[in-house]
Design a protein around this motif. Structure first.
Motif, PDB file in Angstrom:
ATOM      1  N   LEU A 159      -2.771 -32.156  32.999  1.00  0.00           N
ATOM      2  CA  LEU A 159      -1.780 -32.841  32.176  1.00  0.00           C
ATOM      3  C   LEU A 159      -0.452 -32.972  32.914  1.00  0.00           C
ATOM      4  O   LEU A 159       0.218 -34.015  32.847  1.00  0.00           O
ATOM      5  CB  LEU A 159      -1.594 -32.085  30.861  1.00  0.00           C
ATOM      6  N   HIS A 160      -0.054 -31.929  33.651  1.00  0.00           N
ATOM      7  CA  HIS A 160       1.147 -32.028  34.487  1.00  0.00           C
ATOM      8  C   HIS A 160       0.969 -33.120  35.541  1.00  0.00           C
ATOM      9  O   HIS A 160       1.926 -33.843  35.877  1.00  0.00           O
ATOM     10  CB  HIS A 160       1.436 -30.693  35.169  1.00  0.00           C
TER      11      HIS A 160
ATOM     12  N   ALA B 229       1.892 -18.702  39.450  1.00  0.00           N
ATOM     13  CA  ALA B 229       3.171 -19.413  39.468  1.00  0.00           C
ATOM     14  C   ALA B 229       3.277 -20.334  40.685  1.00  0.00           C
ATOM     15  O   ALA B 229       3.701 -21.490  40.574  1.00  0.00           O
ATOM     16  CB  ALA B 229       4.325 -18.404  39.459  1.00  0.00           C
ATOM     17  N   VAL B 230       2.871 -19.841  41.838  1.00  0.00           N
ATOM     18  CA  VAL B 230       2.944 -20.655  43.053  1.00  0.00           C
ATOM     19  C   VAL B 230       2.007 -21.851  42.965  1.00  0.00           C
ATOM     20  O   VAL B 230       2.357 -22.975  43.336  1.00  0.00           O
ATOM     21  CB  VAL B 230       2.620 -19.793  44.292  1.00  0.00           C
ATOM     22  N   ARG B 231       0.805 -21.627  42.435  1.00  0.00           N
ATOM     23  CA  ARG B 231      -0.166 -22.720  42.330  1.00  0.00           C
ATOM     24  C   ARG B 231       0.331 -23.802  41.379  1.00  0.00           C
ATOM     25  O   ARG B 231       0.089 -24.995  41.602  1.00  0.00           O
ATOM     26  CB  ARG B 231      -1.495 -22.155  41.837  1.00  0.00           C
ATOM     27  N   ILE B 232       1.054 -23.415  40.346  1.00  0.00           N
ATOM     28  CA  ILE B 232       1.621 -24.386  39.404  1.00  0.00           C
ATOM     29  C   ILE B 232       2.807 -25.112  40.024  1.00  0.00           C
ATOM     30  O   ILE B 232       3.015 -26.313  39.801  1.00  0.00           O
ATOM     31  CB  ILE B 232       2.040 -23.672  38.108  1.00  0.00           C
ATOM     32  N   LEU B 233       3.595 -24.417  40.845  1.00  0.00           N
ATOM     33  CA  LEU B 233       4.807 -24.993  41.418  1.00  0.00           C
ATOM     34  C   LEU B 233       4.540 -25.900  42.615  1.00  0.00           C
ATOM     35  O   LEU B 233       5.322 -26.822  42.879  1.00  0.00           O
ATOM     36  CB  LEU B 233       5.764 -23.879  41.840  1.00  0.00           C
ATOM     37  N   ILE B 234       3.468 -25.664  43.348  1.00  0.00           N
ATOM     38  CA  ILE B 234       3.245 -26.381  44.609  1.00  0.00           C
ATOM     39  C   ILE B 234       3.190 -27.898  44.439  1.00  0.00           C
ATOM     40  O   ILE B 234       3.844 -28.634  45.197  1.00  0.00           O
ATOM     41  CB  ILE B 234       1.995 -25.839  45.329  1.00  0.00           C
TER      42      ILE B 234
ATOM     43  N   ARG C 296      14.578 -30.342  39.037  1.00  0.00           N
ATOM     44  CA  ARG C 296      13.337 -31.062  39.280  1.00  0.00           C
ATOM     45  C   ARG C 296      12.095 -30.197  39.037  1.00  0.00           C
ATOM     46  O   ARG C 296      11.025 -30.728  38.750  1.00  0.00           O
ATOM     47  CB  ARG C 296      13.305 -31.580  40.717  1.00  0.00           C
ATOM     48  N   LEU C 297      12.225 -28.901  39.172  1.00  0.00           N
ATOM     49  CA  LEU C 297      11.091 -27.993  38.956  1.00  0.00           C
ATOM     50  C   LEU C 297      11.185 -27.281  37.611  1.00  0.00           C
ATOM     51  O   LEU C 297      10.481 -26.289  37.397  1.00  0.00           O
ATOM     52  CB  LEU C 297      11.030 -26.953  40.087  1.00  0.00           C
ATOM     53  N   ALA C 298      12.019 -27.774  36.712  1.00  0.00           N
ATOM     54  CA  ALA C 298      12.254 -27.060  35.459  1.00  0.00           C
ATOM     55  C   ALA C 298      10.978 -26.896  34.640  1.00  0.00           C
ATOM     56  O   ALA C 298      10.695 -25.806  34.120  1.00  0.00           O
ATOM     57  CB  ALA C 298      13.325 -27.790  34.638  1.00  0.00           C
ATOM     58  N   GLN C 299      10.181 -27.960  34.510  1.00  0.00           N
ATOM     59  CA  GLN C 299       8.975 -27.870  33.690  1.00  0.00           C
ATOM     60  C   GLN C 299       7.968 -26.887  34.258  1.00  0.00           C
ATOM     61  O   GLN C 299       7.514 -25.980  33.541  1.00  0.00           O
ATOM     62  CB  GLN C 299       8.344 -29.254  33.512  1.00  0.00           C
ATOM     63  N   PRO C 300       7.545 -27.005  35.526  1.00  0.00           N
ATOM     64  CA  PRO C 300       6.603 -26.007  36.043  1.00  0.00           C
ATOM     65  C   PRO C 300       7.179 -24.601  36.121  1.00  0.00           C
ATOM     66  O   PRO C 300       6.447 -23.624  35.989  1.00  0.00           O
ATOM     67  CB  PRO C 300       6.236 -26.545  37.437  1.00  0.00           C
ATOM     68  N   LEU C 301       8.507 -24.481  36.314  1.00  0.00           N
ATOM     69  CA  LEU C 301       9.123 -23.151  36.312  1.00  0.00           C
ATOM     70  C   LEU C 301       9.030 -22.520  34.921  1.00  0.00           C
ATOM     71  O   LEU C 301       8.729 -21.323  34.783  1.00  0.00           O
ATOM     72  CB  LEU C 301      10.584 -23.231  36.754  1.00  0.00           C
ATOM     73  N   GLY C 302       9.303 -23.313  33.880  1.00  0.00           N
ATOM     74  CA  GLY C 302       9.173 -22.795  32.520  1.00  0.00           C
ATOM     75  C   GLY C 302       7.755 -22.401  32.189  1.00  0.00           C
ATOM     76  O   GLY C 302       7.510 -21.347  31.580  1.00  0.00           O
ATOM     77  N   PHE C 303       6.790 -23.241  32.585  1.00  0.00           N
ATOM     78  CA  PHE C 303       5.380 -22.931  32.358  1.00  0.00           C
ATOM     79  C   PHE C 303       4.985 -21.661  33.112  1.00  0.00           C
ATOM     80  O   PHE C 303       4.306 -20.777  32.567  1.00  0.00           O
ATOM     81  CB  PHE C 303       4.536 -24.122  32.801  1.00  0.00           C
ATOM     82  N   SER C 304       5.417 -21.541  34.359  1.00  0.00           N
ATOM     83  CA  SER C 304       5.100 -20.344  35.160  1.00  0.00           C
ATOM     84  C   SER C 304       5.725 -19.092  34.551  1.00  0.00           C
ATOM     85  O   SER C 304       5.088 -18.031  34.509  1.00  0.00           O
ATOM     86  CB  SER C 304       5.614 -20.529  36.594  1.00  0.00           C
ATOM     87  N   ALA C 305       6.975 -19.209  34.095  1.00  0.00           N
ATOM     88  CA  ALA C 305       7.640 -18.062  33.475  1.00  0.00           C
ATOM     89  C   ALA C 305       6.910 -17.641  32.209  1.00  0.00           C
ATOM     90  O   ALA C 305       6.732 -16.440  31.943  1.00  0.00           O
ATOM     91  CB  ALA C 305       9.095 -18.407  33.159  1.00  0.00           C
TER      92      ALA C 305
ATOM     93  N   ASP D  14       8.284 -21.917  28.032  1.00  0.00           N
ATOM     94  CA  ASP D  14       7.771 -23.257  28.326  1.00  0.00           C
ATOM     95  C   ASP D  14       8.692 -24.327  27.741  1.00  0.00           C
ATOM     96  O   ASP D  14       8.981 -25.349  28.360  1.00  0.00           O
ATOM     97  CB  ASP D  14       6.360 -23.395  27.762  1.00  0.00           C
ATOM     98  N   ARG D  15       9.187 -24.103  26.503  1.00  0.00           N
ATOM     99  CA  ARG D  15      10.110 -25.063  25.873  1.00  0.00           C
ATOM    100  C   ARG D  15      11.426 -25.146  26.642  1.00  0.00           C
ATOM    101  O   ARG D  15      12.005 -26.228  26.795  1.00  0.00           O
ATOM    102  CB  ARG D  15      10.397 -24.637  24.436  1.00  0.00           C
ATOM    103  N   ILE D  16      11.921 -23.995  27.112  1.00  0.00           N
ATOM    104  CA  ILE D  16      13.164 -23.998  27.889  1.00  0.00           C
ATOM    105  C   ILE D  16      13.005 -24.872  29.129  1.00  0.00           C
ATOM    106  O   ILE D  16      13.894 -25.648  29.491  1.00  0.00           O
ATOM    107  CB  ILE D  16      13.561 -22.557  28.276  1.00  0.00           C
ATOM    108  N   GLY D  17      11.850 -24.767  29.784  1.00  0.00           N
ATOM    109  CA  GLY D  17      11.588 -25.598  30.955  1.00  0.00           C
ATOM    110  C   GLY D  17      11.593 -27.077  30.632  1.00  0.00           C
ATOM    111  O   GLY D  17      12.135 -27.896  31.382  1.00  0.00           O
ATOM    112  N   HIS D  18      11.015 -27.448  29.496  1.00  0.00           N
ATOM    113  CA  HIS D  18      10.988 -28.854  29.101  1.00  0.00           C
ATOM    114  C   HIS D  18      12.398 -29.373  28.783  1.00  0.00           C
ATOM    115  O   HIS D  18      12.756 -30.492  29.152  1.00  0.00           O
ATOM    116  CB  HIS D  18      10.081 -29.042  27.880  1.00  0.00           C
TER     117      HIS D  18
END
Length: 514
Positions: free
Chosen positions: A149-150, A399-404, A436-445, A505-509
């Motif tokens: 989905l990302h 987290a790394v796999r989501i951020l890459i 720019r990485l806010a969404q994946p960072l929020g998901f990873s967190a 996750d919401r904070i990242g969005h």
């Protein structure tokens, strides 16, 4: 040259810390055993079962994630955001609580067999290899779906509109938009799920059904607990590390960039003609997936909710401890994962270092940490710090796999512009990288916090009985056969884990500028 070397220092320090925390405990166990031991035919059977069940579980999870993510991406309905968050709940559930839910639905006296009995049909069993695979799909389908989905959301709106203006039909959309996106996203999703299944312990212990369904991690546990053979346990752990590193190298060869380029960050409405005329296939996929993922969770909640008010004060204190550990673990996870993900876009060693903790045996890490700590201090005094550190290390690969993918997009499309503007250091981190990485960072967190909340690993080795996390308190309630209170504690654990995941996750969005 000196500037580039300085940019690598944070990632190099993170990689060194991860390698030390993974390999030092393995070395401590091997030294304590006097060397490595020989593998038995039973261990080789466990190795074969581990490989094929991990491959099948990852393949099924990714195969079902594609149509599910496609349906969620192109259908807009009331409660869609909440449903996407809820469908991610199984992946963040504590394993012990989720297995309780699966047994409540698919066990001998579960909902499915009760319904089959009413229809006069034979019962089905959740125990054995098929049960292990079904449980792994239950846990990992949400992760694969969110990663795909990302990938859909990362396709620039201009490419979608251009495809629509050229009159692309569904087949051409899949060829020119979906296939390149999947080629970039799916290898990483498959790898993450494969490594999770490769190191599976609690699921195989609970649902494995005997020697024919034993994973390497379970074989390590048996070598520790029943055979007292630490040398063989260390050898199995080393084999597990080699398998995971090999899987990472193979997957790296398969991963290709999507090549879409940068967009203007406009919303991505699906143009007319892209979606099929009938929404029934998408609706059916969403309903079936939601039922498969949410009914077991509902079974736990229905049993434990009435007893929630009767929980003893010790459970609430344990919940506070778990929240504090989760907060610290999440901060440390992001501090390690972000420099590794940014460096991995140019250097493969950073990605390899980030995946190393996922290849390690949590049991060996715990036992090795206990042996190292015992030489200097009373290990029980380090229960909380070691638990926090271990949880962070084990969360870094996810987290790394989501951020890459997002980091690759950032590097390919904005690196030259940032260099031309001399945007670097803290300024680049503040104005370019973090937004720019806010969404994946929020998901990873969110994932890191939920993982830490549900961990029942190192704390069992280090706790003196007075220092408790919520999963340990739940485990002790189950051991005392206080099942109603155990179910209530499981409900509390699920609620806190999901709340942390949802909030971060919401904070990242909201922080994303797009």
């Amino acid at each position: 040259m000196a500037r580039r070397v300085r940019e690598l220092i944070p990632a190099a320090l993170a990689a060194l810390l991860l390698a030390t925390l993974v390999l030092a405990p393995l070395g401590a166990v091997a030294l304590r055993a006097g060397g490595f031991g020989l593998l038995t035919p039973r261990d080789l059977d466990a190795l074969w079962f581990t490989l094929w069940q991990a491959a099948v579980s990852a393949a099924i999870s990714c195969a079902f994630a594609i149509p599910l993510a496609r349906a969620l991406h192109r259908r807009d309905f009331r409660g869609r955001g909440l449903l996407i968050s809820l469908m991610g709940a199984p992946f963040i559930l504590p394993t012990i609580a989720a297995v309780m839910g699966l047994i409540a639905v698919f066990g001998r006296k579960g909902l499915v067999n009760t319904g089959l009995g009413w229809l006069g049909l034979p019962e089905v069993s959740i125990y054995g290899a098929h049960g292990v695979i079904a449980a792994h799909v239950f846990f990992n389908l949400p992760l694969a779906t969110r990663m795909v989905l990302h990938g859909w959301r990362a396709i620039p709106t201009e490419r979608v509109r251009l495809a629509a203006s050229l009159g692309f039909g569904p087949a051409q959309m899949r060829r020119h938009l979906e296939t390149p996106m999947l080629r970039a996203v799916l290898p990483g999703a498959f790898l993450a799920i494969f490594l999770v299944c490769l190191t599976s312990f609690a699921i195989a212990l609970t649902l494995g059904g005997g020697p024919k369904a034993t994973t390497v991690e379970l074989a390590i546990y048996q070598a520790f607990r029943f055979d007292f053979d630490m040398g063989r346990a260390a050898t199995l752990a080393l084999v597990q590390v080699a398998l995971c590193v090999g899987a990472l190298m193979v997957t790296a060869r398969m991963t290709l960039p999507s090549g879409f380029g940068a967009g203007l960050d406009r919303p991505q409405p699906m143009p007319e003609g892209v979606t099929p005329a009938s929404p029934l296939p998408d609706a059916a996929m969403i309903v079936l997936a939601a039922a498969f993922l949410l009914v077991p969770i509902g079974a736990i909640v229905l049993r434990g909710l009435p007893a929630l008010a009767d929980l003893p004060p010790s459970i609430w204190r344990a919940a506070g401890t778990s929240l504090a550990v989760a907060a610290g673990s999440t901060i440390l996870t992001l501090a390690l994962a972000l420099p590794l993900a940014l460096t991995a876009t140019r250097h493969r060693w950073a990605e390899l270092s980030a995946m190393l903790p996922l290849s390690a045996s949590a049991l060996v890490m715990g036992a090795g940490a206990f042996l190292i700590a015992r030489a200097f201090v009373n290990p029980t005094s380090l229960a909380i710090p070691v638990t926090l550190l271990t949880n962070a290390v084990l969360s870094v690969p996810f987290a790394v796999r989501i951020l890459i993918p997002a980091a690759q997009y950032l590097q390919h499309n904005y690196d030259r512009l940032a260099s031309a503007l001399d945007l670097r250091g803290v300024a680049r981190l503040r104005y370019l990288t973090l937004p720019r990485l806010a969404q994946p960072l929020g998901f990873s967190a969110g994932l890191a916090a939920a993982f830490s909340m549900g961990d029942l690993g190192v704390i069992t080795l280090f706790s003196d009985g007075r220092t408790q996390t919520l999963p340990l308190a739940l485990f002790q309630l189950m051991g005392a056969y206080r099942m109603d209170q155990a179910a209530a504690a499981a409900v509390l654990l699920i609620a806190l884990s999901f709340a942390l995941f949802w909030a971060l996750d919401r904070i990242g969005h909201h922080a994303d500028p797009r």
